[in-house]
Design a protein around this motif. Structure first.
Motif, PDB file in Angstrom:
ATOM      1  N   LYS A  75     -14.872   5.943   0.775  1.00  0.00           N
ATOM      2  CA  LYS A  75     -14.889   6.058  -0.690  1.00  0.00           C
ATOM      3  C   LYS A  75     -13.692   6.871  -1.177  1.00  0.00           C
ATOM      4  CE  LYS A  75     -18.547   7.277  -3.045  1.00  0.00           C
ATOM      5  NZ  LYS A  75     -19.803   8.014  -3.275  1.00  0.00           N
ATOM      6  N   ILE A  76     -13.387   7.931  -0.427  1.00  0.00           N
ATOM      7  CA  ILE A  76     -12.251   8.783  -0.826  1.00  0.00           C
ATOM      8  C   ILE A  76     -10.947   7.971  -0.782  1.00  0.00           C
ATOM      9  CG2 ILE A  76     -10.861  10.801  -0.118  1.00  0.00           C
ATOM     10  CD1 ILE A  76     -13.574  11.996   0.940  1.00  0.00           C
ATOM     11  N   VAL A  77     -10.773   7.253   0.344  1.00  0.00           N
ATOM     12  CA  VAL A  77      -9.553   6.444   0.493  1.00  0.00           C
ATOM     13  C   VAL A  77      -9.468   5.390  -0.598  1.00  0.00           C
ATOM     14  CG1 VAL A  77      -8.344   4.813   2.000  1.00  0.00           C
ATOM     15  CG2 VAL A  77      -9.414   6.839   2.974  1.00  0.00           C
ATOM     16  N   LEU A  78     -10.602   4.740  -0.840  1.00  0.00           N
ATOM     17  CA  LEU A  78     -10.625   3.675  -1.845  1.00  0.00           C
ATOM     18  C   LEU A  78     -10.326   4.204  -3.240  1.00  0.00           C
ATOM     19  CD1 LEU A  78     -13.629   1.457  -0.686  1.00  0.00           C
ATOM     20  CD2 LEU A  78     -11.310   0.653  -1.138  1.00  0.00           C
ATOM     21  N   SER A  79     -10.929   5.355  -3.548  1.00  0.00           N
ATOM     22  CA  SER A  79     -10.722   5.937  -4.881  1.00  0.00           C
ATOM     23  C   SER A  79      -9.264   6.299  -5.076  1.00  0.00           C
ATOM     24  CB  SER A  79     -11.596   7.188  -5.047  1.00  0.00           C
ATOM     25  OG  SER A  79     -12.949   6.826  -4.934  1.00  0.00           O
ATOM     26  N   GLN A  80      -8.688   6.884  -4.014  1.00  0.00           N
ATOM     27  CA  GLN A  80      -7.281   7.276  -4.073  1.00  0.00           C
ATOM     28  C   GLN A  80      -6.389   6.047  -4.230  1.00  0.00           C
ATOM     29  OE1 GLN A  80      -6.029   9.471  -0.605  1.00  0.00           O
ATOM     30  NE2 GLN A  80      -3.976   9.807  -1.432  1.00  0.00           N
ATOM     31  N   SER A  81      -6.712   5.041  -3.439  1.00  0.00           N
ATOM     32  CA  SER A  81      -5.946   3.783  -3.503  1.00  0.00           C
ATOM     33  C   SER A  81      -6.070   3.133  -4.873  1.00  0.00           C
ATOM     34  CB  SER A  81      -6.450   2.824  -2.419  1.00  0.00           C
ATOM     35  OG  SER A  81      -5.860   1.558  -2.576  1.00  0.00           O
ATOM     36  N   ARG A  82      -7.315   3.169  -5.412  1.00  0.00           N
ATOM     37  CA  ARG A  82      -7.559   2.571  -6.732  1.00  0.00           C
ATOM     38  C   ARG A  82      -6.665   3.233  -7.777  1.00  0.00           C
ATOM     39  NH1 ARG A  82     -10.419   3.222 -11.426  1.00  0.00           N
ATOM     40  NH2 ARG A  82     -11.772   1.508 -12.117  1.00  0.00           N
ATOM     41  N   THR A  83      -6.693   4.572  -7.752  1.00  0.00           N
ATOM     42  CA  THR A  83      -5.927   5.329  -8.740  1.00  0.00           C
ATOM     43  C   THR A  83      -4.438   5.014  -8.627  1.00  0.00           C
ATOM     44  OG1 THR A  83      -7.549   7.089  -8.545  1.00  0.00           O
ATOM     45  CG2 THR A  83      -5.473   7.679  -9.603  1.00  0.00           C
ATOM     46  N   GLU A  84      -3.945   5.071  -7.380  1.00  0.00           N
ATOM     47  CA  GLU A  84      -2.514   4.880  -7.179  1.00  0.00           C
ATOM     48  C   GLU A  84      -2.069   3.454  -7.525  1.00  0.00           C
ATOM     49  OE1 GLU A  84      -1.887   8.240  -3.677  1.00  0.00           O
ATOM     50  OE2 GLU A  84      -2.097   6.118  -3.138  1.00  0.00           O
ATOM     51  N   ARG A 127      -4.639  -8.675 -16.952  1.00  0.00           N
ATOM     52  CA  ARG A 127      -5.823  -9.272 -16.330  1.00  0.00           C
ATOM     53  C   ARG A 127      -5.955  -8.800 -14.884  1.00  0.00           C
ATOM     54  NH1 ARG A 127      -4.652 -14.678 -15.709  1.00  0.00           N
ATOM     55  NH2 ARG A 127      -4.404 -14.196 -13.508  1.00  0.00           N
ATOM     56  N   ALA A 128      -4.799  -8.699 -14.198  1.00  0.00           N
ATOM     57  CA  ALA A 128      -4.813  -8.257 -12.801  1.00  0.00           C
ATOM     58  C   ALA A 128      -5.313  -6.825 -12.696  1.00  0.00           C
ATOM     59  CB  ALA A 128      -3.405  -8.373 -12.219  1.00  0.00           C
ATOM     60  N   ILE A 129      -4.884  -5.967 -13.631  1.00  0.00           N
ATOM     61  CA  ILE A 129      -5.331  -4.562 -13.604  1.00  0.00           C
ATOM     62  C   ILE A 129      -6.851  -4.497 -13.755  1.00  0.00           C
ATOM     63  CG2 ILE A 129      -5.275  -2.385 -14.938  1.00  0.00           C
ATOM     64  CD1 ILE A 129      -2.256  -3.075 -15.506  1.00  0.00           C
ATOM     65  N   GLU A 130      -7.359  -5.305 -14.690  1.00  0.00           N
ATOM     66  CA  GLU A 130      -8.817  -5.326 -14.903  1.00  0.00           C
ATOM     67  C   GLU A 130      -9.564  -5.823 -13.662  1.00  0.00           C
ATOM     68  OE1 GLU A 130      -8.347  -6.428 -19.640  1.00  0.00           O
ATOM     69  OE2 GLU A 130      -9.509  -7.765 -18.350  1.00  0.00           O
ATOM     70  N   ASN A 131      -9.039  -6.933 -13.113  1.00  0.00           N
ATOM     71  CA  ASN A 131      -9.717  -7.518 -11.933  1.00  0.00           C
ATOM     72  C   ASN A 131      -9.675  -6.581 -10.739  1.00  0.00           C
ATOM     73  OD1 ASN A 131     -10.346  -9.822 -13.346  1.00  0.00           O
ATOM     74  ND2 ASN A 131      -8.581 -10.991 -12.598  1.00  0.00           N
ATOM     75  N   ILE A 132      -8.479  -6.008 -10.516  1.00  0.00           N
ATOM     76  CA  ILE A 132      -8.334  -5.127  -9.347  1.00  0.00           C
ATOM     77  C   ILE A 132      -9.226  -3.891  -9.520  1.00  0.00           C
ATOM     78  CG2 ILE A 132      -6.687  -3.607  -8.133  1.00  0.00           C
ATOM     79  CD1 ILE A 132      -4.575  -5.876  -8.658  1.00  0.00           C
ATOM     80  N   ALA A 133      -9.281  -3.371 -10.739  1.00  0.00           N
ATOM     81  CA  ALA A 133     -10.154  -2.202 -11.000  1.00  0.00           C
ATOM     82  C   ALA A 133     -11.612  -2.566 -10.704  1.00  0.00           C
ATOM     83  CB  ALA A 133     -10.000  -1.760 -12.458  1.00  0.00           C
ATOM     84  N   LYS A 134     -12.007  -3.739 -11.201  1.00  0.00           N
ATOM     85  CA  LYS A 134     -13.383  -4.191 -10.947  1.00  0.00           C
ATOM     86  C   LYS A 134     -13.642  -4.351  -9.453  1.00  0.00           C
ATOM     87  CE  LYS A 134     -14.035  -6.768 -15.216  1.00  0.00           C
ATOM     88  NZ  LYS A 134     -13.924  -8.114 -15.772  1.00  0.00           N
ATOM     89  N   TYR A 155     -12.139  -2.855  -6.962  1.00  0.00           N
ATOM     90  CA  TYR A 155     -12.259  -1.546  -6.320  1.00  0.00           C
ATOM     91  C   TYR A 155     -13.647  -0.971  -6.574  1.00  0.00           C
ATOM     92  CZ  TYR A 155      -7.564  -0.631  -4.497  1.00  0.00           C
ATOM     93  OH  TYR A 155      -6.427  -0.636  -3.732  1.00  0.00           O
ATOM     94  N   ASP A 156     -14.071  -1.077  -7.860  1.00  0.00           N
ATOM     95  CA  ASP A 156     -15.386  -0.522  -8.211  1.00  0.00           C
ATOM     96  C   ASP A 156     -16.499  -1.208  -7.422  1.00  0.00           C
ATOM     97  OD1 ASP A 156     -14.495  -0.116 -11.745  1.00  0.00           O
ATOM     98  OD2 ASP A 156     -14.078   1.135  -9.961  1.00  0.00           O
ATOM     99  N   ARG A 157     -16.387  -2.521  -7.330  1.00  0.00           N
ATOM    100  CA  ARG A 157     -17.409  -3.272  -6.594  1.00  0.00           C
ATOM    101  C   ARG A 157     -17.418  -2.855  -5.116  1.00  0.00           C
ATOM    102  NH1 ARG A 157     -16.418  -9.332  -7.712  1.00  0.00           N
ATOM    103  NH2 ARG A 157     -15.372  -8.471  -9.502  1.00  0.00           N
ATOM    104  N   THR A 158     -16.210  -2.702  -4.546  1.00  0.00           N
ATOM    105  CA  THR A 158     -16.111  -2.326  -3.130  1.00  0.00           C
ATOM    106  C   THR A 158     -16.753  -0.959  -2.899  1.00  0.00           C
ATOM    107  OG1 THR A 158     -14.001  -3.494  -3.112  1.00  0.00           O
ATOM    108  CG2 THR A 158     -14.475  -2.099  -1.216  1.00  0.00           C
ATOM    109  N   ILE A 159     -16.430  -0.022  -3.781  1.00  0.00           N
ATOM    110  CA  ILE A 159     -16.996   1.329  -3.638  1.00  0.00           C
ATOM    111  C   ILE A 159     -18.527   1.274  -3.780  1.00  0.00           C
ATOM    112  CG2 ILE A 159     -17.103   3.620  -4.754  1.00  0.00           C
ATOM    113  CD1 ILE A 159     -14.046   3.142  -5.434  1.00  0.00           C
ATOM    114  N   SER A 160     -18.967   0.459  -4.728  1.00  0.00           N
ATOM    115  CA  SER A 160     -20.399   0.308  -4.956  1.00  0.00           C
ATOM    116  C   SER A 160     -21.113  -0.247  -3.722  1.00  0.00           C
ATOM    117  CB  SER A 160     -20.611  -0.602  -6.169  1.00  0.00           C
ATOM    118  OG  SER A 160     -21.923  -1.043  -6.245  1.00  0.00           O
ATOM    119  N   ILE A 161     -20.474  -1.252  -3.100  1.00  0.00           N
ATOM    120  CA  ILE A 161     -21.073  -1.860  -1.893  1.00  0.00           C
ATOM    121  C   ILE A 161     -21.177  -0.826  -0.785  1.00  0.00           C
ATOM    122  CG2 ILE A 161     -20.642  -3.548  -0.037  1.00  0.00           C
ATOM    123  CD1 ILE A 161     -19.342  -5.334  -2.292  1.00  0.00           C
TER     124      ILE A 161
END
Lengths: 277, 179
Positions: A224-233, A255-262, A264-270
């Protein structure tokens, strides 16, 4: 001017072939008659005898069907015969068609391949080929955006399957494509002379092979930490690029920013749900 | 376009009917020419058929050059006859050397079927020098004009006329038993 005896003889022969008599001819050449007469008499015998030379009727009856047979065989051969260049062309076209069909089929099949599947390398190769075939900066930027989205989508699926090593690998890929978008836009603005990664790829410690079924709590926390950091960057890089991007790229990038953000969020959620006791 | 040119053009394109028409039209002339050159009925018949088989094989590459089509056929016939005579002279030489009966000696039955006069005519023509023999065969056998003979043999008309004159004079002497 006196005519040569050879010419006179030939003139008389032509007349005799047409049915005139020797006497008719001699009358016209009284001066040469004595020399001409014996030659014309010999010629008359030859004309008469030559006309009698004919092939035997039974031979002609045999020969005609033989030739008709040859004519028929030639016609059939012509029908069957395909010019050599046609045959070579057909072989070449068939080969190309087979290659194209196999390639197109394989490439199409690889479109949905995931990182742990055999066709995934073909998917990446195809992406590299597409990138190489695009020469405009805008085109390249659009492709990086598209590929970043793809990697983010794959990341979600890998997280669902519990393959954290693949998730980590994909975060690097998303970041890499996001950075390329950013670099391209910076370069266009002339703010950077040397292309460089504005966002360093996450330096995640290579994850040891993990079980796909579920995440233990510790692993999930690290992931989660890695993903969050990656998401932000990654998203920061893309947003940064958005400010400088040309108008035609902006909608795609948004659109890409929205999709990629989603994604990341979905991945972290899973991962969070997978680590729940 | 002349009628002959039209027929030949169709034959070139593979029209079997057109080729058959050319065959019917020219077979006898070609036969006569070959007969006068080789002096043997059976061989002349076979060689004439071979001329048309060769013509059929090569007709697609025929190029119209303002010459009668028959000139082309005579060229093939001439080559066929020359090849035959060349082979015959070798066979005859071997047969003679071995004191064996000549292989082209006609059988009594064949002799009986033939017109003696015609055979005598052919025999006399065979005794002429080759250039005179060609001219006489084409002129009397195929009934080509001097201009056509000249084109077929690649000689000028004046030369052909002189060869014709000398050939007829030589035949006259042979007929009188002076040759």
């Amino acid at each position: 001017m006196a005519r040569k005896i050879e010419d006179i003889l030939d003139n008389c022969l032509e007349r005799m072939f047409k049915g005139e008599s020797i006497e008719d001819c001699l009358k016209d050449y009284p001066g040469q008659a004595s020399e001409l007469e014996p030659l014309l008499k010999t010629s008359a015998v030859f004309i008469q005898k030559s006309a009698a030379i004919k092939p035997a009727p039974e031979f002609k009856a045999r020969a005609r069907p033989q030739l008709q047979g040859l004519l028929y065989a030639k016609r059939e051969k012509k029908k069957e015969k395909i010019p050599i260049w046609h045959r070579k062309w057909a072989v070449a076209m068939t080969t190309v068609l087979v290659i194209v069909l196999v390639s197109v089929g394989t490439v199409a099949a690889s479109t949905n391949a995931l990182p742990d599947e055999p066709l995934y390398s073909i998917k990446l190769t195809t992406e590299r080929a597409r990138m190489a075939l695009v020469f405009s900066d805008v085109g390249k930027t659009e492709l990086h955006i598209q590929f970043a989205e793809r990697r983010a989508g794959e990341m979600v699926e890998m997280a669902r399957q519990g393959k954290s090593d693949k998730v980590l690998m994909l975060t690097e890929q998303v970041a890499k494509h996001s950075a390329e978008v950013c670099v391209a836009e910076e370069a266009k603005k002339g703010e950077e002379k040397e292309p460089k990664l504005l966002v360093p790829a996450p330096t995640a410690t290579p994850a040891p092979p993990r079980e796909a079924e579920a995440y233990n709590e510790k692993d999930a926390k690290e992931l989660k930490i890695v993903l969050s950091q990656s998401r932000t960057e990654s998203l920061d890089a893309l947003r940064n690029a958005l400010d400088k991007a040309p108008e035609e790229v902006k909608p795609v990038l948004k659109r890409a920013i929205e999709n990629i953000a989603k994604d990341y969020d979905r991945t972290i959620s899973i991962i969070e749900s997978g680590s729940s006791p | 376009m002349s009628i002959e040119k039209d027929v030949v053009s169709r034959a070139i394109k593979g029209d079997g009917g057109a080729f058959a028409q050319l065959y019917e039209e020219h077979f006898d002339k070609i036969y006569r020419y070959i007969y006068l050159k080789v002096g043997n009925q059976a061989e002349a018949e076979d060689l004439t058929q071979e001329v048309f088989v060769k013509a059929l094989e090569a007709i697609s590459s025929y190029k119209w050059r303002n010459l009668p089509f028959v000139s082309w056929l005579f060229r093939i016939a001439h080559n066929q006859a020359i090849d035959y005579l060349r082979k015959q002279s070798k066979v005859e030489k071997v047969a003679w050397d071995n004191n064996v009966t000549r292989v082209d000696e006609p059988t009594p039955e064949v002799i009986a079927e033939r017109s003696l006069e015609v055979e005598e005519l052919a025999d006399n023509i065979k005794k002429l020098p080759p250039a005179q023999r060609d001219v006489i065969s084409l002129r009397f056998g195929a009934e080509l004009s001097i201009a056509e003979v000249a084109k077929a043999l690649g000689k000028n008309p004046g030369t052909v006329k002189a060869l014709q004159y000398n050939g007829i004079a030589a035949l006259r002497k042979m007929m009188l038993g002076e040759g």
